[in-house]
Design a protein around this motif. Structure first.
Motif, mmCIF file in Angstrom:
data_model
loop_
_atom_site.group_PDB
_atom_site.id
_atom_site.type_symbol
_atom_site.label_atom_id
_atom_site.label_comp_id
_atom_site.label_asym_id
_atom_site.label_seq_id
_atom_site.Cartn_x
_atom_site.Cartn_y
_atom_site.Cartn_z
ATOM 1 N N CYS A 7 0.843 -1.192 0.000
ATOM 2 C CA CYS A 7 0.000 0.000 0.000
ATOM 3 C C CYS A 7 0.884 1.249 0.000
ATOM 4 O O CYS A 7 1.767 1.385 0.833
ATOM 5 N N ALA A 9 -0.031 4.126 0.795
ATOM 6 C CA ALA A 9 -0.454 5.041 1.851
ATOM 7 C C ALA A 9 0.080 4.626 3.220
ATOM 8 O O ALA A 9 0.560 5.457 3.989
ATOM 9 N N CYS A 10 -0.007 3.315 3.530
ATOM 10 C CA CYS A 10 0.389 2.882 4.866
ATOM 11 C C CYS A 10 1.441 1.772 4.837
ATOM 12 O O CYS A 10 1.821 1.255 5.867
ATOM 13 N N CYS A 40 -6.649 -1.520 0.021
ATOM 14 C CA CYS A 40 -5.823 -1.885 1.159
ATOM 15 C C CYS A 40 -6.700 -2.322 2.326
ATOM 16 O O CYS A 40 -7.627 -1.599 2.694
ATOM 17 N N GLU A 42 -5.920 -2.494 5.328
ATOM 18 C CA GLU A 42 -5.561 -1.766 6.545
ATOM 19 C C GLU A 42 -6.199 -0.382 6.596
ATOM 20 O O GLU A 42 -6.829 -0.008 7.581
ATOM 21 N N CYS A 43 -6.032 0.389 5.519
ATOM 22 C CA CYS A 43 -6.490 1.788 5.553
ATOM 23 C C CYS A 43 -7.551 2.089 4.499
ATOM 24 O O CYS A 43 -7.977 3.222 4.364
ATOM 25 N N HIS A 45 -7.351 2.318 1.444
ATOM 26 C CA HIS A 45 -6.883 3.113 0.317
ATOM 27 C C HIS A 45 -6.994 2.277 -0.961
ATOM 28 O O HIS A 45 -6.564 1.129 -0.990
HETATM 29 ZN ZN LIG Z 1 -2.990 1.071 3.342
#
Ligand SMILES: [Zn+2]
Length: 83
Positions: A7, A9-10, A40, A42-43, A45
């Motif tokens: 990802c 982003a994270c 993603c 997780e986030c 995104h």
């Molecule tokens: Zn992410």
């Protein structure tokens, strides 16, 4: 073969195939413009996967049938076409 995607982003690492949310193949018939979008876990995104390519949305078994179909089509065409 696993398509691990990072990802942007994270920096979470996850399997691209499982996170697939959209494929450009069905909408845009231009194979070279095929884009695979993943989300993603997780986030949340959403971004375009770099590891998934054309036919990446197919299972290995599905891809096998596609290839087999192309081979059969070539054989049939070779017999039908004059030469
Ligand atoms: Zn992410």
């Amino acid at each position: 073969m696993k398509e691990l995607e990072a990802c942007p982003a994270c920096s979470a690492i996850f399997t691209a195939r499982k996170a697939l949310v959209a494929s450009g193949v069905g909408v845009n018939q231009n194979a070279f413009a095929a884009r695979m979008q993943v989300r993603c876990p997780e986030c949340r995104h959403v971004f375009t996967a770099r590891t998934l390519h054309l036919f990446g949305f197919l299972s290995p078994n599905g891809l096998r049938w596609v290839v087999l179909g192309l081979v059969v089509a070539c054989v049939v065409l070779a017999k039908v076409l004059p030469g």
